[in-house]
Design a protein around this motif. Structure first.
Motif, mmCIF file in Angstrom:
data_model
loop_
_atom_site.group_PDB
_atom_site.id
_atom_site.type_symbol
_atom_site.label_atom_id
_atom_site.label_comp_id
_atom_site.label_asym_id
_atom_site.label_seq_id
_atom_site.Cartn_x
_atom_site.Cartn_y
_atom_site.Cartn_z
ATOM 1 N N LYS A 35 -16.893 40.724 3.373
ATOM 2 C CA LYS A 35 -15.876 39.674 3.448
ATOM 3 C C LYS A 35 -15.816 39.174 4.891
ATOM 4 C CE LYS A 35 -11.291 38.577 2.008
ATOM 5 N NZ LYS A 35 -9.972 38.984 1.655
ATOM 6 N N PHE A 36 -16.073 37.896 5.071
ATOM 7 C CA PHE A 36 -16.031 37.303 6.418
ATOM 8 C C PHE A 36 -14.712 36.543 6.583
ATOM 9 C CE2 PHE A 36 -20.611 37.709 5.618
ATOM 10 C CZ PHE A 36 -21.039 38.269 6.813
ATOM 11 N N HIS A 37 -14.004 36.824 7.682
ATOM 12 C CA HIS A 37 -12.785 36.076 8.012
ATOM 13 C C HIS A 37 -13.063 35.250 9.265
ATOM 14 C CE1 HIS A 37 -10.125 38.885 5.662
ATOM 15 N NE2 HIS A 37 -11.090 39.733 5.965
ATOM 16 N N TYR A 38 -12.446 34.080 9.344
ATOM 17 C CA TYR A 38 -12.604 33.238 10.534
ATOM 18 C C TYR A 38 -11.213 32.860 11.018
ATOM 19 C CZ TYR A 38 -17.334 33.078 8.791
ATOM 20 O OH TYR A 38 -18.578 33.450 8.348
ATOM 21 N N ILE A 39 -10.852 33.345 12.209
ATOM 22 C CA ILE A 39 -9.517 33.055 12.736
ATOM 23 C C ILE A 39 -9.680 32.259 14.029
ATOM 24 C CG2 ILE A 39 -7.372 34.083 13.633
ATOM 25 C CD1 ILE A 39 -8.029 36.587 11.959
ATOM 26 N N ASP A 40 -9.026 31.094 14.086
ATOM 27 C CA ASP A 40 -9.155 30.272 15.296
ATOM 28 C C ASP A 40 -8.321 30.836 16.444
ATOM 29 O OD1 ASP A 40 -10.960 28.386 14.473
ATOM 30 O OD2 ASP A 40 -9.432 27.029 13.663
ATOM 31 N N GLN A 41 -8.951 30.927 17.596
ATOM 32 C CA GLN A 41 -8.199 31.226 18.829
ATOM 33 C C GLN A 41 -7.927 29.859 19.457
ATOM 34 O OE1 GLN A 41 -10.368 33.133 22.007
ATOM 35 N NE2 GLN A 41 -8.522 33.942 22.954
ATOM 36 N N GLU A 42 -6.675 29.423 19.390
ATOM 37 C CA GLU A 42 -6.440 28.018 19.751
ATOM 38 C C GLU A 42 -6.677 27.726 21.214
ATOM 39 O OE1 GLU A 42 -2.857 26.919 17.737
ATOM 40 O OE2 GLU A 42 -3.926 27.182 15.816
ATOM 41 N N GLU A 43 -6.365 28.711 22.082
ATOM 42 C CA GLU A 43 -6.709 28.537 23.502
ATOM 43 C C GLU A 43 -7.496 29.753 23.943
ATOM 44 O OE1 GLU A 43 -3.758 26.885 26.352
ATOM 45 O OE2 GLU A 43 -2.518 26.845 24.538
#
Ligand code: UTP
Length: 286
Positions: A97-105
């Motif tokens: 299972k691949f998760h993608y979480i944005d690091q906004e800065e």
């Protein structure tokens, strides 16, 4: 036992400009495989089944790389190149299972890891920095896992570096040392040559107990506006034992040009399909 791994890949990669302007540094290949895939395979090989990328929107090619590509697959089938399908859509990714979480800065490595808190929950987890590439019979993460099982503490991979290079790394102050395992007394981020507590530097593989999140929350931004993982570990050490495992094997710092080229040559010399020719080429150049 360790089922989740965090791969922070949201950094700017400024040392690899102009290449990293449009290609994520982590997608640069060593021979024919992107750096990030070596790290993902290392994690899967210790039993990880959830990979959590801390990413930025412009690095969508990393996501694409780990998705199945049906169109390309049927093209390979139609052109009688079915043997390449396992390279295109490796079987080992199908159960992951691949998760993608944005690091906004891009506020530093500590901040990047903090973004994974919800997905990690109350589990111990691995962290892999894909620009550090390791080669050894027992992988770097496997070595850490064995030490984690022995100590039931957070464990960090370390290796000895030349004192002239010590200012580039997180550096530990060692306490008790038993074989390859060191109890960490203190840790400092990028110390000067004079102030370094040892020549033992942190490499890009870690296993953390979930308590690290509490200390990441308590860590303030440093002078350059980043939350440093090292600062959180420093405070964690006051409450819990943390061990360092001296990594046995080859390590390449592919975030630097020198390490990247070194890794490329070392792997080319290992690749049976090209090693003979590469040796000849190197001889000719020298
Ligand atoms: P580095 O400091 O080596 O990567 O971070 P960088 O910042 O991308 O590279 P330079 O120094 O500008 O050339 C180690 C890892 O942590 C990630 C990076 O993507 C890399 O995989 N990282 C770093 C983040 O995910 N977020 C950040 O805010 C910083």
């Amino acid at each position: 036992m360790i089922k989740k791994a965090v791969l922070p890949v949201a950094g700017f990669g400024t040392r690899f400009l102009p290449a990293s302007k449009s290609i994520p540094k982590e997608m640069l290949p060593i021979i024919d495989k992107p750096l990030v895939q070596y790290a993902v395979e290392e994690a899967i090989n210790i039993g990880v089944d959830e990979i959590i990328f801390i990413i930025s929107p412009e690095k969508y090619s990393i996501r694409k790389h780990f998705e199945k590509n049906e169109i390309f697959e049927s093209r390979l089938k139609n052109s009688d190149k079915t043997e390449m399908i396992s390279k295109l859509n490796p079987e080992i990714f199908s159960e992951i299972k691949f998760h993608y979480i944005d690091q906004e800065e891009q506020n530093g490595l500590g901040h990047a890891i903090l973004q994974a808190e919800k997905v990690i929950g109350d589990n111990s987890f691995a962290v892999l920095l894909p620009d550090d590439l390791f080669f050894s019979e027992e992988s770097c993460l496997d070595q850490l896992l064995n030490s984690y099982k022995k100590t039931n503490s957070s464990v960090i991979a370390v290796n000895k570096v030349n004192k002239e290079d010590i200012h580039k790394y997180g550096v530990i102050k060692p306490g008790d040392i038993k074989n390859n395992l060191i109890q960490i007394e203190d840790i400092v981020e990028k110390p000067s040559y004079e102030n370094a507590p040892s020549d033992i530097a942190v490499c890009g593989r870690y296993i953390f107990k979930p308590s690290i999140f509490k200390f990441l929350h308590l860590t303030n931004f440093d002078n350059s506006g980043e939350i440093q993982l090292t600062d959180a570990i420093k405070v964690l050490l006051k409450e819990e034992k943390v061990h360092a495992r001296i990594y046995e094997g080859e390590k390449y710092d592919c975030g630097s040009k020198k390490g990247f080229v070194h890794a490329t040559i070392a792997l080319a010399l290992r690749d049976e399909s090209i090693s003979k020719d590469i040796k000849e080429i190197i001889k000719e150049i020298i």
